[in-house]
Motif scaffolding. Structure first.
Motif, PDB file in Angstrom:
ATOM      1  N   ARG A  63      13.985  40.092  12.407  1.00 40.34           N
ATOM      2  CA  ARG A  63      14.602  39.088  12.962  1.00 40.34           C
ATOM      3  C   ARG A  63      13.471  37.360  12.363  1.00 40.34           C
ATOM      4  O   ARG A  63      13.860  37.037  12.023  1.00 40.34           O
ATOM      5  CB  ARG A  63      14.257  39.436  13.854  1.00 40.34           C
ATOM      6  CG  ARG A  63      15.048  40.394  15.335  1.00 40.34           C
ATOM      7  CD  ARG A  63      14.812  40.409  17.246  1.00 40.34           C
ATOM      8  NE  ARG A  63      13.564  40.939  17.370  1.00 40.34           N
ATOM      9  CZ  ARG A  63      13.185  42.324  16.368  1.00 40.34           C
ATOM     10  NH1 ARG A  63      14.084  42.526  16.456  1.00 40.34           N
ATOM     11  NH2 ARG A  63      12.380  42.255  17.652  1.00 40.34           N
ATOM     12  N   SER A  64      12.215  37.857  11.821  1.00 42.92           N
ATOM     13  CA  SER A  64      11.356  36.668  11.262  1.00 42.92           C
ATOM     14  C   SER A  64      13.010  36.755  10.046  1.00 42.92           C
ATOM     15  O   SER A  64      12.740  35.441   9.899  1.00 42.92           O
ATOM     16  CB  SER A  64      10.048  37.537  10.920  1.00 42.92           C
ATOM     17  OG  SER A  64      10.704  35.808   9.636  1.00 42.92           O
ATOM     18  N   ARG A 103      22.465  32.397  10.893  1.00 45.63           N
ATOM     19  CA  ARG A 103      23.329  32.362   9.477  1.00 45.63           C
ATOM     20  C   ARG A 103      23.996  33.251   9.717  1.00 45.63           C
ATOM     21  O   ARG A 103      24.648  34.045  10.205  1.00 45.63           O
ATOM     22  CB  ARG A 103      22.362  33.072   8.509  1.00 45.63           C
ATOM     23  CG  ARG A 103      20.784  31.629   8.300  1.00 45.63           C
ATOM     24  CD  ARG A 103      19.699  32.601   8.492  1.00 45.63           C
ATOM     25  NE  ARG A 103      18.567  31.518   8.012  1.00 45.63           N
ATOM     26  CZ  ARG A 103      17.790  31.053   6.866  1.00 45.63           C
ATOM     27  NH1 ARG A 103      18.817  31.156   5.997  1.00 45.63           N
ATOM     28  NH2 ARG A 103      17.343  29.892   7.386  1.00 45.63           N
ATOM     29  N   ASP A 107      21.628  33.439  15.260  1.00 45.68           N
ATOM     30  CA  ASP A 107      20.842  32.304  15.410  1.00 45.68           C
ATOM     31  C   ASP A 107      19.599  32.132  15.206  1.00 45.68           C
ATOM     32  O   ASP A 107      19.239  33.362  14.599  1.00 45.68           O
ATOM     33  CB  ASP A 107      20.526  31.570  16.681  1.00 45.68           C
ATOM     34  CG  ASP A 107      20.215  33.057  18.319  1.00 45.68           C
ATOM     35  OD1 ASP A 107      19.523  33.886  17.188  1.00 45.68           O
ATOM     36  OD2 ASP A 107      20.049  33.097  18.793  1.00 45.68           O
ATOM     37  N   GLY A 108      18.279  31.877  14.975  1.00 47.46           N
ATOM     38  CA  GLY A 108      16.934  31.734  14.994  1.00 47.46           C
ATOM     39  C   GLY A 108      15.512  33.056  14.825  1.00 47.46           C
ATOM     40  O   GLY A 108      15.208  33.230  14.428  1.00 47.46           O
ATOM     41  N   GLU A 109      16.494  33.279  15.953  1.00 46.71           N
ATOM     42  CA  GLU A 109      14.931  34.106  16.931  1.00 46.71           C
ATOM     43  C   GLU A 109      16.496  35.624  16.164  1.00 46.71           C
ATOM     44  O   GLU A 109      16.029  36.737  17.261  1.00 46.71           O
ATOM     45  CB  GLU A 109      15.826  33.777  18.327  1.00 46.71           C
ATOM     46  CG  GLU A 109      15.573  32.666  18.534  1.00 46.71           C
ATOM     47  CD  GLU A 109      13.795  33.266  18.582  1.00 46.71           C
ATOM     48  OE1 GLU A 109      13.074  34.122  18.435  1.00 46.71           O
ATOM     49  OE2 GLU A 109      13.317  31.462  18.016  1.00 46.71           O
ATOM     50  N   ARG A 125      24.264  28.709   5.775  1.00 47.94           N
ATOM     51  CA  ARG A 125      24.145  28.352   6.477  1.00 47.94           C
ATOM     52  C   ARG A 125      25.354  27.625   7.757  1.00 47.94           C
ATOM     53  O   ARG A 125      26.193  27.080   6.859  1.00 47.94           O
ATOM     54  CB  ARG A 125      22.587  27.679   7.048  1.00 47.94           C
ATOM     55  CG  ARG A 125      21.692  28.590   5.761  1.00 47.94           C
ATOM     56  CD  ARG A 125      20.428  27.910   5.956  1.00 47.94           C
ATOM     57  NE  ARG A 125      19.666  28.422   5.224  1.00 47.94           N
ATOM     58  CZ  ARG A 125      17.872  27.585   5.119  1.00 47.94           C
ATOM     59  NH1 ARG A 125      17.684  26.803   5.509  1.00 47.94           N
ATOM     60  NH2 ARG A 125      17.545  28.798   4.208  1.00 47.94           N
ATOM     61  N   ASP A 149      17.475  33.849   3.255  1.00 42.51           N
ATOM     62  CA  ASP A 149      17.206  33.390   2.622  1.00 42.51           C
ATOM     63  C   ASP A 149      18.323  34.670   1.987  1.00 42.51           C
ATOM     64  O   ASP A 149      19.802  34.421   0.943  1.00 42.51           O
ATOM     65  CB  ASP A 149      17.956  31.794   2.119  1.00 42.51           C
ATOM     66  CG  ASP A 149      16.693  31.558   1.408  1.00 42.51           C
ATOM     67  OD1 ASP A 149      16.220  32.707   0.870  1.00 42.51           O
ATOM     68  OD2 ASP A 149      17.017  31.079   0.597  1.00 42.51           O
ATOM     69  N   GLU A 152      22.140  26.458  15.257  1.00 42.70           N
ATOM     70  CA  GLU A 152      21.847  27.120  13.674  1.00 42.70           C
ATOM     71  C   GLU A 152      22.505  28.131  13.731  1.00 42.70           C
ATOM     72  O   GLU A 152      21.305  29.149  14.484  1.00 42.70           O
ATOM     73  CB  GLU A 152      21.225  25.966  12.631  1.00 42.70           C
ATOM     74  CG  GLU A 152      21.143  24.706  12.227  1.00 42.70           C
ATOM     75  CD  GLU A 152      19.833  24.188  11.861  1.00 42.70           C
ATOM     76  OE1 GLU A 152      18.645  24.676  11.003  1.00 42.70           O
ATOM     77  OE2 GLU A 152      19.273  23.059  11.461  1.00 42.70           O
ATOM     78  N   ALA A 198      15.515  34.198  10.566  1.00 42.21           N
ATOM     79  CA  ALA A 198      15.114  32.736  10.809  1.00 42.21           C
ATOM     80  C   ALA A 198      14.674  32.260   9.827  1.00 42.21           C
ATOM     81  O   ALA A 198      14.660  30.833   9.790  1.00 42.21           O
ATOM     82  CB  ALA A 198      14.181  32.419  11.909  1.00 42.21           C
ATOM     83  N   THR A 199      14.163  32.734   8.731  1.00 37.34           N
ATOM     84  CA  THR A 199      13.568  32.491   7.051  1.00 37.34           C
ATOM     85  C   THR A 199      14.470  32.929   6.407  1.00 37.34           C
ATOM     86  O   THR A 199      13.852  31.697   5.447  1.00 37.34           O
ATOM     87  CB  THR A 199      12.503  32.051   7.274  1.00 37.34           C
ATOM     88  OG1 THR A 199      12.254  33.726   6.928  1.00 37.34           O
ATOM     89  CG2 THR A 199      11.114  32.134   8.584  1.00 37.34           C
TER      90      THR A 199
END
Length: 284
Positions: A35-36, A186, A228-230, A177, A42, A184, A39-40
């Motif tokens: 999950r991290s 992905r 999402d980011g989470e 994105r 790509d 936001e 969020a980060t």
């Protein structure tokens, strides 16, 4: 008719479900690390993207609950119909409540009042079923008897089953994105295998996903998912295919689930035995 092909060889509960929704649809057709990464990371594809997508179901369990909107499109022979749903889902208890809006008939008029559906492990409950069922009674369907795993039969795809299907992801590519409903996200595109999903799914979804693996025309399910980011699913679109026994052309099904307002109250109470209809269901 495709709806009738789906009904063959199943218990009576399957007939009930398809009469309520599926046949109406077809009547006119004859681990935090991953999950991290969401969020980060790509990564454009490969094992990193696969790992992120496979863990989306775990992120929903952590979120606890959400509101949901669903859309299911069926197409064959140049004709397309759409059925929509809206409600809430508890990912920890595996319980959901959706109000399902059936498609209009060819004249443009509404088929009937919306059906209320309750989703539970191994069961689908429907109210406003019609076909001789009293308006204040529920119809219960044993989803373990459905060869599509209830991914299509109820006119909606159970949101947690949709997420757990992604546990069977074989390939995935990071598309880019974007913003979706103010969040936001992905976008990942890939293919999941129903057999693999059934193998690693939670106990409640092992049977349904396994049934779908043999009931659909193919166990390979293309998807687009937006996290999402989470790492939570904000939108997922699956594309299923099953054969129409009376025509060589397969029926294409596109099921879309939108999830939002995470943590929203999702108090879903299943019907008491006295409220469940035990009489004969009329054919439609």
């Amino acid at each position: 008719m495709a709806g009738r092909e789906l009904r063959r060889g199943r218990a009576g509960g399957a007939v009930v479900a398809l009469g309520a929704v599926g046949c109406l649809l077809l009547g006119g057709l004859a681990g935090c690390g991953g999950r991290s990464g969401a969020a980060t990371g790509d990564s454009s594809g490969g094992s990193a993207a696969v790992a992120v997508v496979r863990e989306a179901a775990d992120a929903l369990v952590e979120a606890g609950s959400s509101k949901a909107r669903t859309s299911m499109e069926m197409a064959t022979g140049g004709t397309r119909v759409t059925i929509r749903g809206e409600g809430v889902y508890d990912y920890r208890k595996r319980l959901g409540r959706l109000k399902v809006l059936l498609p209009q008939d060819p004249s443009g008029t509404s088929v009937r009042r919306p059906i209320t559906e309750l989703l539970a492990p191994g069961a689908l409950f429907m109210k406003n079923r019609g076909a001789g069922v009293p308006a204040d009674k529920w119809v219960r369907v044993d989803t373990r008897t459905l060869s599509d795993g209830n991914l299509v039969t109820g006119g909606v795809t159970d949101p947690f089953a949709a997420a757990e299907l992604l546990r069977g992801t074989r390939s995935a590519t990071f598309v880019g994105r974007m913003e979706l409903a103010g969040a936001e996200v992905r976008h990942y595109r890939g293919t999941a295998d129903l057999r693999e999903a059934a193998r690693v799914a939670s106990e409640a979804n092992k049977g349904p996903l396994g049934a779908a693996a043999t009931g659909f025309a193919t166990a390979e399910v293309p998807f687009d998912v937006y996290l999402d980011g989470e790492g939570r699913i904000r939108k997922v679109r699956h594309r299923f295919s099953f054969m129409n026994g009376e025509r060589e052309e397969p029926v294409a099904v596109a099921s879309t689930t939108l999830l939002y307002d995470f943590g929203a109250p999702a108090d879903v109470r299943l019907p008491e035995p006295a409220d469940i209809y035990a009489g004969r269901i009329a054919e439609e």
